[in-house]
Design a protein around this motif. Structure first.
Motif, PDB file in Angstrom:
ATOM      1  N   HIS A 182       0.836  -1.203   0.000  1.00  0.00           N
ATOM      2  CA  HIS A 182       0.000   0.000   0.000  1.00  0.00           C
ATOM      3  C   HIS A 182       0.875   1.261   0.000  1.00  0.00           C
ATOM      4  O   HIS A 182       0.472   2.316  -0.489  1.00  0.00           O
ATOM      5  N   TYR A 183       2.101   1.136   0.534  1.00  0.00           N
ATOM      6  CA  TYR A 183       3.026   2.271   0.499  1.00  0.00           C
ATOM      7  C   TYR A 183       3.427   2.607  -0.938  1.00  0.00           C
ATOM      8  O   TYR A 183       3.815   3.732  -1.232  1.00  0.00           O
ATOM      9  N   LEU A 184       3.319   1.628  -1.821  1.00  0.00           N
ATOM     10  CA  LEU A 184       3.637   1.832  -3.235  1.00  0.00           C
ATOM     11  C   LEU A 184       2.427   2.346  -4.008  1.00  0.00           C
ATOM     12  O   LEU A 184       2.557   3.213  -4.874  1.00  0.00           O
ATOM     13  N   GLU A 186      -6.361   2.022  -2.893  1.00  0.00           N
ATOM     14  CA  GLU A 186      -5.818   1.497  -4.152  1.00  0.00           C
ATOM     15  C   GLU A 186      -5.248   0.097  -3.964  1.00  0.00           C
ATOM     16  O   GLU A 186      -5.449  -0.789  -4.795  1.00  0.00           O
ATOM     17  N   TYR A 187      -4.529  -0.090  -2.870  1.00  0.00           N
ATOM     18  CA  TYR A 187      -3.978  -1.410  -2.593  1.00  0.00           C
ATOM     19  C   TYR A 187      -5.076  -2.458  -2.503  1.00  0.00           C
ATOM     20  O   TYR A 187      -4.964  -3.546  -3.078  1.00  0.00           O
ATOM     21  N   LEU A 188      -6.149  -2.152  -1.779  1.00  0.00           N
ATOM     22  CA  LEU A 188      -7.222  -3.131  -1.594  1.00  0.00           C
ATOM     23  C   LEU A 188      -7.888  -3.505  -2.915  1.00  0.00           C
ATOM     24  O   LEU A 188      -8.253  -4.660  -3.125  1.00  0.00           O
ATOM     25  N   LYS A 189      -8.040  -2.542  -3.825  1.00  0.00           N
ATOM     26  CA  LYS A 189      -8.602  -2.847  -5.145  1.00  0.00           C
ATOM     27  C   LYS A 189      -7.717  -3.846  -5.891  1.00  0.00           C
ATOM     28  O   LYS A 189      -8.206  -4.815  -6.481  1.00  0.00           O
ATOM     29  N   ALA A 207      -8.547 -12.946  -6.593  1.00  0.00           N
ATOM     30  CA  ALA A 207      -9.546 -13.595  -7.444  1.00  0.00           C
ATOM     31  C   ALA A 207      -8.897 -14.431  -8.540  1.00  0.00           C
ATOM     32  O   ALA A 207      -9.560 -15.246  -9.181  1.00  0.00           O
ATOM     33  N   ASN A 208      -7.598 -14.253  -8.750  1.00  0.00           N
ATOM     34  CA  ASN A 208      -6.886 -15.006  -9.782  1.00  0.00           C
ATOM     35  C   ASN A 208      -6.527 -16.394  -9.249  1.00  0.00           C
ATOM     36  O   ASN A 208      -5.907 -16.505  -8.190  1.00  0.00           O
ATOM     37  N   PRO A 209      -6.892 -17.452  -9.947  1.00  0.00           N
ATOM     38  CA  PRO A 209      -6.617 -18.800  -9.440  1.00  0.00           C
ATOM     39  C   PRO A 209      -5.154 -19.236  -9.562  1.00  0.00           C
ATOM     40  O   PRO A 209      -4.774 -20.275  -9.021  1.00  0.00           O
ATOM     41  N   ASN A 210      -4.338 -18.455 -10.261  1.00  0.00           N
ATOM     42  CA  ASN A 210      -2.934 -18.825 -10.467  1.00  0.00           C
ATOM     43  C   ASN A 210      -2.141 -18.549  -9.189  1.00  0.00           C
ATOM     44  O   ASN A 210      -1.850 -17.411  -8.853  1.00  0.00           O
ATOM     45  N   ARG A 211      -1.783 -19.623  -8.482  1.00  0.00           N
ATOM     46  CA  ARG A 211      -1.102 -19.466  -7.200  1.00  0.00           C
ATOM     47  C   ARG A 211       0.351 -19.016  -7.368  1.00  0.00           C
ATOM     48  O   ARG A 211       0.942 -18.488  -6.414  1.00  0.00           O
ATOM     49  N   ILE A 212       0.939 -19.206  -8.522  1.00  0.00           N
ATOM     50  CA  ILE A 212       2.275 -18.648  -8.770  1.00  0.00           C
ATOM     51  C   ILE A 212       2.171 -17.128  -8.765  1.00  0.00           C
ATOM     52  O   ILE A 212       2.984 -16.429  -8.157  1.00  0.00           O
ATOM     53  N   PHE A 213       1.161 -16.617  -9.412  1.00  0.00           N
ATOM     54  CA  PHE A 213       0.936 -15.181  -9.485  1.00  0.00           C
ATOM     55  C   PHE A 213       0.678 -14.587  -8.099  1.00  0.00           C
ATOM     56  O   PHE A 213       1.284 -13.595  -7.700  1.00  0.00           O
TER      57      PHE A 213
END
Length: 199
Positions: free
Chosen positions: A35-37, A47-50, A57-63
């Motif tokens: 959030h500092y970024l 913005e961070y929370l969005k 919500a992305n199912p890609n656990r690598i991501f």
């Protein structure tokens, strides 16, 4: 830099414990480091929370594991000259995103950043956590997660053991926040010598 990480499910008292512990040690309390970024103000997380919600919500656990890993990298750079207490770190990242397909990400993060001086896993039984969350907000989306808490706690402990993180587990069910902090400070005092070689 000295880093103490407080881990656990929502509803076990992480934020209160972090704030009290940081205050008593004279450390900085850090949560949601990215959030500092992303946010203009230090005390707003909009913005961070969005972005976080889209990531989750992305199912890609690598991501997802790299997203939270980036938060750890950024935090260690931002606060490299500051002693910190954090609300979550590697352990929660692994508990929710770790898998056989991305385990090397955690190995690399530990290799590059080191490990916290102490990881504290705050525990409460699933039923206790669910009841606490319902008392705050019966529509809280974390209630569904809380019902999986025993599995998540097993993964947290497994990670600490496999990666050789110094850690303790504290059952917060019948403890006030001040008593939890007392236990953490006692652990730091008793094992001060064995922790000196760590971050």
């Amino acid at each position: 830099m000295v880093h103490i990480s407080i881990e656990g499910m929502d509803g076990v008292g992480k934020s209160t414990t972090c704030q009290l512990l940081a205050q008593r040690l004279g450390y900085k309390f850090v949560e949601k480091p990215l959030h500092y970024l992303f946010d203009e103000s230090e005390d707003k997380y909009d913005e961070y929370l969005k972005i976080r919600d889209k990531v989750n919500a992305n199912p890609n656990r690598i991501f997802t594991s790299w997203f939270y890993g980036l938060g750890s990298i950024y935090m260690y750079e931002l606060f490299k000259n500051t002693n910190i207490v954090t609300d979550r770190h590697f352990v929660s990242n692994y508990a929710w995103s770790g898998s056989e397909t991305n385990s090397e990400i955690y190995d690399l993060l530990i290799q590059k950043l080191g490990v916290p001086k102490l990881t504290v896993i705050l525990y409460s039984p699933s039923e206790t956590i669910v009841n606490r969350l319902i008392s705050r907000d019966k529509n809280d989306s974390d209630i569904a997660k809380a019902k999986k808490s025993e599995m998540i706690y097993s993964r947290m402990i497994e990670f600490c053991k496999s990666k050789k993180l110094p850690f303790i587990v504290i059952d917060t069910s019948n403890l006030k926040a001040e008593e939890v902090v007392d236990k953490i400070l006692e652990e730091l005092s008793v094992n001060a010598v064995s922790y000196t070689h760590l971050r």
